[in-house]
Design an enzyme around this catalytic site. Structure first.
Site, PDB file in Angstrom:
ATOM      1  N   TYR A 143       0.817  -1.222   0.000  1.00 35.91           N
ATOM      2  CA  TYR A 143       0.000   0.000   0.000  1.00 35.91           C
ATOM      3  C   TYR A 143       0.851   1.273   0.000  1.00 35.91           C
ATOM      4  CZ  TYR A 143       0.252  -0.810   5.127  1.00 35.91           C
ATOM      5  OH  TYR A 143       0.659  -1.064   6.422  1.00 35.91           O
ATOM      6  N   LYS A 158       5.283   4.224   4.896  1.00 40.06           N
ATOM      7  CA  LYS A 158       5.938   3.228   4.032  1.00 40.06           C
ATOM      8  C   LYS A 158       6.288   3.833   2.675  1.00 40.06           C
ATOM      9  CE  LYS A 158       5.658  -0.457   6.757  1.00 40.06           C
ATOM     10  NZ  LYS A 158       6.852  -1.058   7.370  1.00 40.06           N
TER      11      LYS A 158
END
Ligand code: NAP
Length: 267
Positions: A143, A158
């Protein structure tokens, strides 16, 4: 003798889940492995598992958000293991919360662990890695480039870590340092079971969306990590290896949608 003998690996978040599996895998190849985290007990369990299998392991307590603690932990690693060849930025926090209900502090704390923590560790590992033409491996998630409702804090962190992977690969390649990432798909661990897979029916739905027809095992990630950090991948830098049974090919993940909708009162 394996190519890992005499080398050392530092795994952040090495006291549980994927971090522990990676630590055990590197140790099984002969590397000295330092596991880092905030809680001492799970770290000592990882060390005991490594030692029981005949490997060399050490534990260091540290909060990756604190640059001084990180500096001390890296000095400890270099001291115990004699050098630092591989840094695995694996430590993370995560939970499901609709973005409109997420507190700024909740957002900040996940970004602090994943992104700022990843930078702190890379920054203070640099001199050691430069000496041995070492490797950084960042653990991200699909994601980071797809989407996952309910985890905007983790997705943003991330994505930042993935950008840092590529930027540092470009910048530190001149020193022989390779920087790569692994993006795991869904795998049962202490963290995911407690914070993410809150709906039991979620797993069946997930598996239906995975071309290889199963969720992952920690060993799937550990094998990928070992290869990416090893000599076999000597000309691989700035890449992200997705280890998810092909799940990301569906174009969107939505692993936690059921949980998100329930949490948001829409389920
Ligand atoms: P986990 O069991 O929750 O492991 C996270 C580790 O990070 C824990 O050992 C924790 O130890 C440590 N940690 C958290 N905050 C820290 C801090 N401030 N300083 C130092 N250490 C800290 O989760 P996991 O599933 O193994 O996840 C490992 C990595 O894989 C994470 O980066 C995660 O985002 C990624 N990932 C996992 C999955 C999956 O399905 N499992 C999927 C995609 C990506 P302490 O609490 O003791 O500090």
């Amino acid at each position: 003798m394996s190519g890992w003998s005499g080398k050392s690996v530092l795994v952040t978040g090495g006291g549980s889940g994927l971090g522990r599996a990676m630590a055990q895998r590197f140790a099984a190849e002969g590397a000295a492995v330092v596991v880092l985290g905030r809680r001492e007990e799970p770290l000592l369990e990882s060390v005991a598992l490594i030692e029981r299998a005949g490997g060399r392991g050490f534990a260091v307590t540290c909060d990756v958000r604190d640059p001084e603690q990180v500096q001390a932990a890296i000095a400890f690693t270099a001291d115990r293991a004699g050098r630092l060849d591989v840094l695995v930025n694996n430590a993370a926090g995560n939970f499901i919360c609709p973005s409109e209900q997420l507190s700024p502090n909740g957002f900040k704390s996940v970004v602090d662990i994943v992104l700022n923590g990843g930078f702190n560790c890379s920054r203070f590992a640099f001199e050691h890695l430069r000496r041995v033409r070492g490797v950084i491996l960042n653990i991200v998630a699909t994601y980071a480039w797809l989407a996952e409702p309910g985890v905007v804090h983790s997705a943003a962190a991330k994505a930042g870590l993935l950008a840092m992977t590529r930027t540092l690969a470009a910048e530190w390649g001149q020193f022989g340092i390779r920087v790569n990432a692994v993006a795991p798909g869904p795998i049962h661990t202490e963290g995911t079971d407690k914070n993410l897979w809150v709906a039991p029916e979620l797993e069946q739905a997930m598996v239906r969306g995975i071309p290889l027809g199963r969720i992952g095992q920690p060993s799937d990630v550990a094998e990928a990590a070992l290869w990416l950090c090893g000599e076999q991948a000597a000309w691989v830098s700035g890449t992200c290896l997705t280890v998810d049974g092909g799940q990301w090919l569906s174009g969107g993940v939505y692993n936690f949608r059921t949980a998100y909708e329930r949490f948001a009162g829409k389920g």
